[in-house]
Design a protein around this motif. Structure first.
Motif, PDB file in Angstrom:
ATOM      1  N   ARG A 199     -12.602  15.787  31.628  1.00 29.45           N
ATOM      2  CA  ARG A 199     -12.180  15.521  30.247  1.00 29.45           C
ATOM      3  C   ARG A 199     -12.080  14.014  30.029  1.00 29.45           C
ATOM      4  N   PRO A 200     -13.072  13.424  29.387  1.00 26.00           N
ATOM      5  CA  PRO A 200     -13.135  11.970  29.302  1.00 26.00           C
ATOM      6  C   PRO A 200     -12.168  11.315  28.321  1.00 26.00           C
ATOM      7  N   GLY A 201     -11.487  12.070  27.498  1.00 26.00           N
ATOM      8  CA  GLY A 201     -10.623  11.465  26.491  1.00 26.00           C
ATOM      9  C   GLY A 201     -11.382  11.255  25.195  1.00 26.00           C
ATOM     10  N   ASN A 202     -10.723  10.666  24.234  1.00 30.27           N
ATOM     11  CA  ASN A 202     -11.314  10.464  22.915  1.00 30.27           C
ATOM     12  C   ASN A 202     -11.362   8.979  22.589  1.00 30.27           C
ATOM     13  N   CYS A 203     -12.361   8.591  21.804  1.00 33.68           N
ATOM     14  CA  CYS A 203     -12.394   7.235  21.285  1.00 33.68           C
ATOM     15  C   CYS A 203     -13.011   7.259  19.900  1.00 33.68           C
ATOM     16  N   ARG A 204     -12.663   6.239  19.103  1.00 38.01           N
ATOM     17  CA  ARG A 204     -13.155   6.164  17.730  1.00 38.01           C
ATOM     18  C   ARG A 204     -13.538   4.723  17.430  1.00 38.01           C
ATOM     19  N   LEU A 206     -16.012   0.055  12.004  1.00 39.11           N
ATOM     20  CA  LEU A 206     -16.551  -1.238  11.580  1.00 39.11           C
ATOM     21  C   LEU A 206     -16.130  -1.455  10.136  1.00 39.11           C
ATOM     22  N   GLU A 207     -15.607  -2.643   9.864  1.00 31.68           N
ATOM     23  CA  GLU A 207     -15.182  -2.970   8.507  1.00 31.68           C
ATOM     24  C   GLU A 207     -15.700  -4.352   8.127  1.00 31.68           C
ATOM     25  N   ARG A 208     -15.906  -4.536   6.848  1.00 31.45           N
ATOM     26  CA  ARG A 208     -16.263  -5.843   6.307  1.00 31.45           C
ATOM     27  C   ARG A 208     -15.176  -6.224   5.299  1.00 31.45           C
ATOM     28  N   PRO A 209     -14.125  -6.892   5.768  1.00 25.72           N
ATOM     29  CA  PRO A 209     -12.996  -7.197   4.887  1.00 25.72           C
ATOM     30  C   PRO A 209     -13.289  -8.305   3.877  1.00 25.72           C
ATOM     31  N   GLY A 210     -14.368  -9.048   4.101  1.00 31.31           N
ATOM     32  CA  GLY A 210     -14.730 -10.118   3.184  1.00 31.31           C
ATOM     33  C   GLY A 210     -16.074 -10.689   3.574  1.00 31.31           C
ATOM     34  N   PRO A 211     -16.610 -11.577   2.763  1.00 34.04           N
ATOM     35  CA  PRO A 211     -17.899 -12.178   3.083  1.00 34.04           C
ATOM     36  C   PRO A 211     -17.871 -12.883   4.437  1.00 34.04           C
ATOM     37  N   GLY A 212     -18.876 -12.607   5.249  1.00 31.83           N
ATOM     38  CA  GLY A 212     -18.995 -13.291   6.535  1.00 31.83           C
ATOM     39  C   GLY A 212     -18.029 -12.844   7.606  1.00 31.83           C
ATOM     40  N   THR A 213     -17.354 -11.724   7.403  1.00 32.10           N
ATOM     41  CA  THR A 213     -16.372 -11.243   8.379  1.00 32.10           C
ATOM     42  C   THR A 213     -16.630  -9.779   8.704  1.00 32.10           C
ATOM     43  N   VAL A 214     -16.608  -9.457   9.984  1.00 31.35           N
ATOM     44  CA  VAL A 214     -16.724  -8.070  10.431  1.00 31.35           C
ATOM     45  C   VAL A 214     -15.574  -7.790  11.390  1.00 31.35           C
ATOM     46  N   TRP A 215     -14.910  -6.682  11.183  1.00 33.63           N
ATOM     47  CA  TRP A 215     -13.879  -6.210  12.100  1.00 33.63           C
ATOM     48  C   TRP A 215     -14.439  -5.031  12.873  1.00 33.63           C
ATOM     49  N   VAL A 216     -14.281  -5.075  14.176  1.00 32.79           N
ATOM     50  CA  VAL A 216     -14.675  -3.994  15.068  1.00 32.79           C
ATOM     51  C   VAL A 216     -13.399  -3.477  15.710  1.00 32.79           C
ATOM     52  N   SER A 217     -13.173  -2.180  15.669  1.00 29.03           N
ATOM     53  CA  SER A 217     -12.031  -1.633  16.396  1.00 29.03           C
ATOM     54  C   SER A 217     -12.454  -0.367  17.126  1.00 29.03           C
ATOM     55  N   VAL A 218     -11.936  -0.232  18.326  1.00 30.23           N
ATOM     56  CA  VAL A 218     -12.168   0.961  19.134  1.00 30.23           C
ATOM     57  C   VAL A 218     -10.809   1.498  19.560  1.00 30.23           C
ATOM     58  N   ALA A 219     -10.506   2.688  19.090  1.00 29.55           N
ATOM     59  CA  ALA A 219      -9.264   3.361  19.461  1.00 29.55           C
ATOM     60  C   ALA A 219      -9.586   4.361  20.558  1.00 29.55           C
ATOM     61  N   ASP A 220      -8.713   4.427  21.560  1.00 30.01           N
ATOM     62  CA  ASP A 220      -8.915   5.402  22.628  1.00 30.01           C
ATOM     63  C   ASP A 220      -7.620   6.122  22.938  1.00 30.01           C
ATOM     64  N   SER A 221      -7.724   7.130  23.773  1.00 31.03           N
ATOM     65  CA  SER A 221      -6.589   8.007  24.055  1.00 31.03           C
ATOM     66  C   SER A 221      -5.870   7.655  25.343  1.00 31.03           C
ATOM     67  N   SER A 222      -5.992   6.415  25.790  1.00 31.90           N
ATOM     68  CA  SER A 222      -5.317   5.989  27.015  1.00 31.90           C
ATOM     69  C   SER A 222      -4.321   4.875  26.707  1.00 31.90           C
ATOM     70  N   GLY A 223      -3.163   4.976  27.298  1.00 38.18           N
ATOM     71  CA  GLY A 223      -2.170   3.919  27.167  1.00 38.18           C
ATOM     72  C   GLY A 223      -2.320   2.843  28.232  1.00 38.18           C
ATOM     73  N   ARG A 224      -3.335   2.961  29.092  1.00 32.58           N
ATOM     74  CA  ARG A 224      -3.535   1.956  30.144  1.00 32.58           C
ATOM     75  C   ARG A 224      -3.829   0.596  29.538  1.00 32.58           C
ATOM     76  N   ARG A 225      -3.236  -0.416  30.139  1.00 25.81           N
ATOM     77  CA  ARG A 225      -3.455  -1.792  29.682  1.00 25.81           C
ATOM     78  C   ARG A 225      -4.856  -2.254  30.025  1.00 25.81           C
ATOM     79  N   LEU A 226      -5.377  -3.143  29.192  1.00 25.54           N
ATOM     80  CA  LEU A 226      -6.657  -3.783  29.494  1.00 25.54           C
ATOM     81  C   LEU A 226      -6.427  -4.847  30.551  1.00 25.54           C
ATOM     82  N   VAL A 227      -7.361  -4.966  31.458  1.00 24.85           N
ATOM     83  CA  VAL A 227      -7.290  -5.990  32.498  1.00 24.85           C
ATOM     84  C   VAL A 227      -8.556  -6.820  32.430  1.00 24.85           C
ATOM     85  N   ARG A 228      -8.393  -8.084  32.078  1.00 26.83           N
ATOM     86  CA  ARG A 228      -9.552  -8.983  32.065  1.00 26.83           C
ATOM     87  C   ARG A 228      -9.747  -9.502  33.477  1.00 26.83           C
ATOM     88  N   ARG A 229     -10.930  -9.234  34.009  1.00 25.87           N
ATOM     89  CA  ARG A 229     -11.233  -9.622  35.388  1.00 25.87           C
ATOM     90  C   ARG A 229     -12.161 -10.815  35.420  1.00 25.87           C
TER      91      ARG A 229
END
Length: 108
Positions: free
Chosen positions: A36-41, A44-67
Motif C-alpha cells: 500500500r504505497p499511500g496517497n499523494c496529490r 499546480l496554480e498560477r497565482p499571478g503573472p510569472g508565478t507558478v505554485w507547485v504543491s504535492v500532498a502526501d499521506s506520510s508525516g515523515r520529515r523531509l531529509v535533505r541529503r
C-alpha cells in the motif's frame, strides 16, 4: 504551458518530477504494508503573472531529509534541485501527512 509561461516549463516539470518522486518513494505511512504505497496529490496554480505554485500532498508525516549525496550517487539530489529552481519552498504538516510547496518565478 497554457498559461503563457513557456520559459518556465522545464523548471516546473523538473520540480514536479522531484516532489512527486519523493512522495511516491518515501511517503508511505510507516504503519502501512509495503503493497500500500499511500496517497499523494499534485496541485499546480498560477497565482499571478510569472508565478507558478507547485504543491504535492502526501499521506506520510515523515520529515523531509535533505541529503548531500556521495559523488556518483544516482539519487539524493531532489531537494537540492528544488532549492535551486524555486524562489522559495516549504513543508507544511497536515493532519493526514504533509504538503511540500514550491514557488517558481519567471525570469524578470
Amino acid at each position: 504551458m497554457c498559461w503563457g509561461l513557456v520559459g518556465m516549463t522545464d523548471d516546473v516539470v523538473l520540480v514536479v518530477s522531484e516532489l512527486m518522486t519523493n512522495a511516491v518513494r518515501h511517503a508511505r505511512p510507516s504503519c502501512a504494508p509495503p503493497e500500500r504505497p499511500g496517497n499523494c496529490r499534485l496541485t499546480l496554480e498560477r497565482p499571478g503573472p510569472g508565478t507558478v505554485w507547485v504543491s504535492v500532498a502526501d499521506s506520510s508525516g515523515r520529515r523531509l531529509v535533505r541529503r548531500e549525496p556521495a559523488d556518483g550517487a544516482e539519487s539524493g539530489r531532489g531537494l537540492a534541485v528544488v532549492d535551486e529552481l524555486a524562489a522559495r519552498w516549504l513543508v507544511r504538516p497536515s493532519r493526514t501527512g504533509k504538503t511540500v510547496w514550491a514557488e517558481l518565478l519567471a525570469d524578470a
